[in-house]
Design a protein around this motif. Structure first.
Motif, PDB file in Angstrom:
ATOM      1  N   SER A   1      86.579  98.569  58.058  1.00  9.91           N
ATOM      2  CA  SER A   1      85.508  97.632  58.385  1.00  9.91           C
ATOM      3  C   SER A   1      84.281  97.788  57.492  1.00  9.91           C
ATOM      4  O   SER A   1      83.479  96.851  57.366  1.00  9.91           O
ATOM      5  N   GLU A   2      84.133  98.927  56.836  1.00  3.77           N
ATOM      6  CA  GLU A   2      82.935  99.164  56.030  1.00  3.77           C
ATOM      7  C   GLU A   2      83.224  99.207  54.534  1.00  3.77           C
ATOM      8  O   GLU A   2      82.524  98.573  53.744  1.00  3.77           O
ATOM      9  N   TRP A   3      84.242 100.004  54.132  1.00  2.00           N
ATOM     10  CA  TRP A   3      84.466 100.215  52.709  1.00  2.00           C
ATOM     11  C   TRP A   3      85.941 100.014  52.354  1.00  2.00           C
ATOM     12  O   TRP A   3      86.818 100.223  53.185  1.00  2.00           O
ATOM     13  N   SER A   4      86.151  99.650  51.099  1.00  6.11           N
ATOM     14  CA  SER A   4      87.509  99.523  50.563  1.00  6.11           C
ATOM     15  C   SER A   4      87.597 100.301  49.257  1.00  6.11           C
ATOM     16  O   SER A   4      86.707 100.195  48.407  1.00  6.11           O
ATOM     17  N   ARG A   5      88.671 101.101  49.124  1.00  9.01           N
ATOM     18  CA  ARG A   5      88.923 101.810  47.861  1.00  9.01           C
ATOM     19  C   ARG A   5      89.840 100.939  47.021  1.00  9.01           C
ATOM     20  O   ARG A   5      90.941 100.595  47.444  1.00  9.01           O
ATOM     21  N   VAL A   6      89.385 100.584  45.828  1.00 11.07           N
ATOM     22  CA  VAL A   6      90.077  99.555  45.052  1.00 11.07           C
ATOM     23  C   VAL A   6      90.184  99.935  43.581  1.00 11.07           C
ATOM     24  O   VAL A   6      89.532 100.868  43.103  1.00 11.07           O
ATOM     25  N   LYS A   7      91.032  99.187  42.888  1.00 13.02           N
ATOM     26  CA  LYS A   7      91.095  99.236  41.433  1.00 13.02           C
ATOM     27  C   LYS A   7      91.098  97.803  40.928  1.00 13.02           C
ATOM     28  O   LYS A   7      91.800  96.944  41.464  1.00 13.02           O
ATOM     29  N   VAL A   8      90.320  97.545  39.884  1.00 11.63           N
ATOM     30  CA  VAL A   8      90.240  96.198  39.334  1.00 11.63           C
ATOM     31  C   VAL A   8      91.573  95.855  38.680  1.00 11.63           C
ATOM     32  O   VAL A   8      92.104  96.612  37.874  1.00 11.63           O
ATOM     33  N   SER A   9      92.117  94.704  39.029  1.00 11.72           N
ATOM     34  CA  SER A   9      93.422  94.279  38.539  1.00 11.72           C
ATOM     35  C   SER A   9      93.398  94.006  37.046  1.00 11.72           C
ATOM     36  O   SER A   9      92.347  93.741  36.447  1.00 11.72           O
ATOM     37  N   GLN A  10      94.581  94.051  36.420  1.00  8.96           N
ATOM     38  CA  GLN A  10      94.707  93.777  34.996  1.00  8.96           C
ATOM     39  C   GLN A  10      94.324  92.350  34.639  1.00  8.96           C
ATOM     40  O   GLN A  10      94.066  92.045  33.479  1.00  8.96           O
TER      41      GLN A  10
ATOM     42  N   ASN B   1      91.686  90.976  35.223  1.00 10.06           N
ATOM     43  CA  ASN B   1      90.256  90.936  34.932  1.00 10.06           C
ATOM     44  C   ASN B   1      89.980  91.838  33.736  1.00 10.06           C
ATOM     45  O   ASN B   1      89.799  93.047  33.873  1.00 10.06           O
ATOM     46  N   ALA B   2      89.959  91.250  32.569  1.00  6.29           N
ATOM     47  CA  ALA B   2      89.915  92.014  31.320  1.00  6.29           C
ATOM     48  C   ALA B   2      88.663  92.870  31.193  1.00  6.29           C
ATOM     49  O   ALA B   2      88.708  93.982  30.678  1.00  6.29           O
ATOM     50  N   GLU B   3      87.517  92.384  31.676  1.00  6.32           N
ATOM     51  CA  GLU B   3      86.257  93.096  31.463  1.00  6.32           C
ATOM     52  C   GLU B   3      86.229  94.450  32.159  1.00  6.32           C
ATOM     53  O   GLU B   3      85.667  95.408  31.640  1.00  6.32           O
ATOM     54  N   SER B   4      86.803  94.538  33.359  1.00 10.01           N
ATOM     55  CA  SER B   4      86.732  95.780  34.143  1.00 10.01           C
ATOM     56  C   SER B   4      88.112  96.307  34.494  1.00 10.01           C
ATOM     57  O   SER B   4      88.272  97.036  35.474  1.00 10.01           O
ATOM     58  N   ASN B   5      89.102  95.953  33.707  1.00  4.41           N
ATOM     59  CA  ASN B   5      90.490  96.314  33.993  1.00  4.41           C
ATOM     60  C   ASN B   5      90.673  97.808  34.230  1.00  4.41           C
ATOM     61  O   ASN B   5      90.292  98.628  33.405  1.00  4.41           O
ATOM     62  N   GLY B   6      91.275  98.152  35.384  1.00  8.50           N
ATOM     63  CA  GLY B   6      91.635  99.536  35.663  1.00  8.50           C
ATOM     64  C   GLY B   6      90.548 100.394  36.258  1.00  8.50           C
ATOM     65  O   GLY B   6      90.809 101.538  36.639  1.00  8.50           O
ATOM     66  N   ILE B   7      89.331  99.896  36.385  1.00 13.97           N
ATOM     67  CA  ILE B   7      88.249 100.695  36.959  1.00 13.97           C
ATOM     68  C   ILE B   7      88.481 100.859  38.461  1.00 13.97           C
ATOM     69  O   ILE B   7      88.805  99.901  39.155  1.00 13.97           O
ATOM     70  N   GLU B   8      88.310 102.061  38.963  1.00 12.28           N
ATOM     71  CA  GLU B   8      88.493 102.342  40.381  1.00 12.28           C
ATOM     72  C   GLU B   8      87.168 102.703  41.031  1.00 12.28           C
ATOM     73  O   GLU B   8      86.262 103.233  40.383  1.00 12.28           O
ATOM     74  N   GLY B   9      87.075 102.419  42.332  1.00 10.19           N
ATOM     75  CA  GLY B   9      85.862 102.758  43.056  1.00 10.19           C
ATOM     76  C   GLY B   9      85.872 102.171  44.458  1.00 10.19           C
ATOM     77  O   GLY B   9      86.933 101.852  45.003  1.00 10.19           O
ATOM     78  N   TYR B  10      84.680 102.025  45.033  1.00 10.25           N
ATOM     79  CA  TYR B  10      84.534 101.518  46.393  1.00 10.25           C
ATOM     80  C   TYR B  10      83.658 100.272  46.392  1.00 10.25           C
ATOM     81  O   TYR B  10      82.687 100.169  45.638  1.00 10.25           O
ATOM     82  N   VAL B  11      84.030  99.314  47.254  1.00  9.74           N
ATOM     83  CA  VAL B  11      83.213  98.118  47.453  1.00  9.74           C
ATOM     84  C   VAL B  11      83.063  97.880  48.950  1.00  9.74           C
ATOM     85  O   VAL B  11      83.901  98.315  49.753  1.00  9.74           O
ATOM     86  N   ALA B  12      82.000  97.179  49.328  1.00 18.60           N
ATOM     87  CA  ALA B  12      81.784  96.843  50.730  1.00 18.60           C
ATOM     88  C   ALA B  12      82.860  95.861  51.194  1.00 18.60           C
ATOM     89  O   ALA B  12      83.061  94.814  50.578  1.00 18.60           O
ATOM     90  N   SER B  13      83.552  96.186  52.274  1.00 22.09           N
ATOM     91  CA  SER B  13      84.663  95.359  52.752  1.00 22.09           C
ATOM     92  C   SER B  13      84.214  93.968  53.167  1.00 22.09           C
ATOM     93  O   SER B  13      84.986  93.005  53.086  1.00 22.09           O
ATOM     94  N   SER B  14      82.973  93.836  53.598  1.00 19.11           N
ATOM     95  CA  SER B  14      82.471  92.535  54.049  1.00 19.11           C
ATOM     96  C   SER B  14      82.364  91.531  52.915  1.00 19.11           C
ATOM     97  O   SER B  14      82.208  90.326  53.164  1.00 19.11           O
TER      98      SER B  14
END
Length: 270
Positions: A95-104, A106-119
């Motif tokens: 409900s608060e956070w999602s652990r993600v990786k930017v999909s291929q 999206n060329a600008e940020s491809n492969g970057i991992e981190g957390y984003v607000a789930s909302s």
């Protein structure tokens, strides 16, 4: 009887030595291949399998901060700013956070991992449904807040409406609503700088609310019929539909008032 040692001919000795060396080389090579295969399975195949099977979420805000930790409101953990519609391989989602990786994709940020607000994220079907509601670029630029976008999305889902999209996108996105000539509606706006438009923001329902109300005109893409929707938001930013009424075929929202008896009176500018 006396045992006598018989010396092997030189060519047999060389052959034995060669066979031993070959056996050792094969054994070493097999070990290396086994170790390499295990490393590839663990560090490449499993990771790729996880990425393939992980659900995809999409950013619904115009700018979403990707962070290195689950802490908002600070600058030290900012990794990148993700634009609207960025596809994210999602490993964890609560409900608060999602652990993600930017999909291929999206060329600008491809492969970057981190957390984003789930909302600020939507599952695939919901994102493509939301995106289909915007009839032009100006409509997306006029409706910028996530609470207003969610108000529209929830209204469309409740009424089984859908925007306009090509058949391939419709099939690939997994939307279950079947498009008909009655249920395809979109929002069309003028540039944000124009004085009168097909959206209006103000505090009419509760003048002391933290959030402005949201009025918007939706239009049937086949018949041209138009309807005005008026939402207000509670303290949790949850939308509530205050009124829904027919709008004229042409004209932009000039002004809205709520009468003493709770009726919504709208003035249009042609």
């Amino acid at each position: 009887m006396v045992a006598t040692a018989v010396a092997l001919p030189d060519d047999q000795t060389d052959e034995t030595s060669t066979n031993t060396t070959l056996i050792v080389a094969v054994a070493v090579l097999s070990l290396l291949l086994a170790l390499g295969g295990y490393w590839y399975y663990k560090n490449v195949y499993l990771l790729q399998k996880t990425d393939r099977e992980a659900p995809r979420y999409y950013t619904m805000a115009n700018a979403v901060v990707l962070r290195s930790s689950k802490s908002a409101g600070v600058d030290y953990n900012k990794i990148a700013s993700l634009s609207y519609g960025t596809e994210l391989i999602t490993y964890e989602h609560d409900s608060e956070w999602s652990r993600v990786k930017v999909s291929q994709s999206n060329a600008e940020s491809n492969g970057i991992e981190g957390y984003v607000a789930s909302s600020l994220l939507l599952p695939k079907a919901d994102f493509f449904l939301l995106n289909s509601i915007f009839g032009n670029q100006d409509s997306r630029e006029c409706i910028t807040t996530t609470k207003c976008r969610m108000a529209l999305l929830n209204y469309f889902k409740q009424h089984r409406y859908i925007g306009k999209m090509d058949k391939e996108t419709y099939t690939e996105s997994g939307i279950v609503t079947r498009p008909t000539i009655e249920n395809q509606w979109q929002v069309f706006c003028r540039p944000k700088s124009d004085r009168f438009n097909n959206v209006l923001f103000g505090r009419l329902y509760d003048k002391h609310s933290r959030f402005t109300d949201f009025a918007v005109i939706i239009q049937n893409t086949f018949s041209g019929q138009r309807k005005l929707l008026y939402f207000y938001f509670d303290e949790e930013e949850t939308s509530h539909l205050l009124a829904e009424q027919d709008a004229p075929e042409q004209g932009y929202i000039r002004n809205i008032v709520i009468t003493r008896d709770g009726y919504l009176r709208v003035t249009y500018d042609s």
